[in-house]
Enzyme design. Structure first.
Site, PDB file in Angstrom:
ATOM      1  N   ASP A  99     -15.218  40.454  16.172  1.00  0.00           N
ATOM      2  CA  ASP A  99     -16.078  41.415  16.869  1.00  0.00           C
ATOM      3  C   ASP A  99     -15.315  42.306  17.835  1.00  0.00           C
ATOM      4  OD1 ASP A  99     -18.088  40.056  15.574  1.00  0.00           O
ATOM      5  OD2 ASP A  99     -19.248  39.612  17.393  1.00  0.00           O
ATOM      6  N   HIS A 244     -12.679  37.448  18.145  1.00  0.00           N
ATOM      7  CA  HIS A 244     -12.663  38.832  18.626  1.00  0.00           C
ATOM      8  C   HIS A 244     -11.281  39.449  18.424  1.00  0.00           C
ATOM      9  CE1 HIS A 244     -16.063  36.967  20.710  1.00  0.00           C
ATOM     10  NE2 HIS A 244     -16.578  38.181  20.813  1.00  0.00           N
TER      11      HIS A 244
END
Length: 279
Positions: A99, A244
């Site tokens: 992400d 991430h």
């Protein structure tokens, strides 16, 4: 908690049926990304290298439940995450998701590692980052990865009007289409904070929701060894891993992937991408 902030568990599980079925379907069709062409890529060229800071400012992509924004920015209260989806699957199939990117300091190294082992992943990108680094989305398309919508500026959707939510989603869809070559078919709410408008507007834009089942908590700044341990301890058929590639210093995430990915493959896991359950 405001009544309209989050769905009841029943509503969330209903909305998660499509995402759960999609990840499960991926296990039935190993090796088929279903969303982008696969092309061979060269092996990784050495250890991750530091690169100039990404633009725009990364602090807006920092999870509220982590260290939070810099002291100069207004501090907001912690956010309660929506329940995570339980994804059933057949066989030893897992899904890797990243992400908040793309970030030229970390995303290329993650792509190098994925290419080295021939593994596709799903990247939920923020529109402002994608607009600043379109070449990284083009590379994702070339190498068979799926790109999803993670809004434009990573806001807390439960505090926005429907008009703002639509704008956050639509602008990001447009940038992804320009850089990746196709409109996104998946959506993930920032912070995992879903509400009625997020589900409805995502569906109107032909996107299916996808949450996660295993949070590496890499946004909290653990070392690479801790991230590796969390992935290995939580590995199981149907697991969707959240990591991430932007929003802070993701050096540990880069190193952890290089460690746990070959271990998962050696353990017999098939790493794939989600597939749609509806047209």
């Amino acid at each position: 908690m405001q009544k309209d902030q989050f769905f009841t568990r029943r509503r969330l599980l209903f909305a998660g049926v499509a995402a759960a079925g999609a990840a499960g379907a991926a296990a039935l069709f190993p090796g088929d990304s279903g969303d982008a062409p696969r092309r061979p890529a060269p092996p990784a060229a050495g250890a991750p290298a530091r690169r100039p800071p990404a633009k725009p400012s990364a602090h807006r992509l920092q999870p509220l439940t982590g260290d939070g924004p810099p002291p100069t920015a207004p501090r907001r209260p912690p956010v309660r995450h929506a329940p995570l989806l339980s994804v059933p699957a057949r066989g030893r199939t897992m899904v890797l998701t990243f992400d908040d990117g793309p970030d030229p300091r970390y995303t290329p190294d993650i792509l190098d590692t994925l290419a080295e082992y021939g593994v596709p992943a799903t990247f939920f990108v923020c529109g402002e980052m994608a607009a600043a680094h379109p070449g990284l989305l083009a590379r994702m398309a070339d190498e068979g990865h799926v790109v999803g919508n993670h809004t434009w500026s990573h806001p807390l959707l439960t505090r926005l009007s429907r008009r703002r939510i639509r704008s956050e989603m639509t602008r990001t869809c447009d940038v992804i289409e320009d850089a990746y070559g196709a409109r996104p078919r998946w959506f993930r709410a920032p912070y995992g904070a879903w509400n009625r408008a997020a589900f409805q507007l995502g569906a109107e834009l032909d996107m299916e929701p996808l949450a996660w089942t295993l949070d590496t908590l890499d946004w909290a700044g653990p070392g690479a060894h801790t991230i590796v341990d969390r992935v290995e301890d939580g590995a199981a058929p149907g697991v969707v891993v959240l990591s991430h590639d932007a929003g802070g210093d993701r050096t540990a995430s880069v190193h952890a992937l290089r460690d746990y990915l070959p271990r998962l493959l050696d353990s017999g896991y098939h790493l794939t991408v989600p597939r749609r359950t509806w047209a």
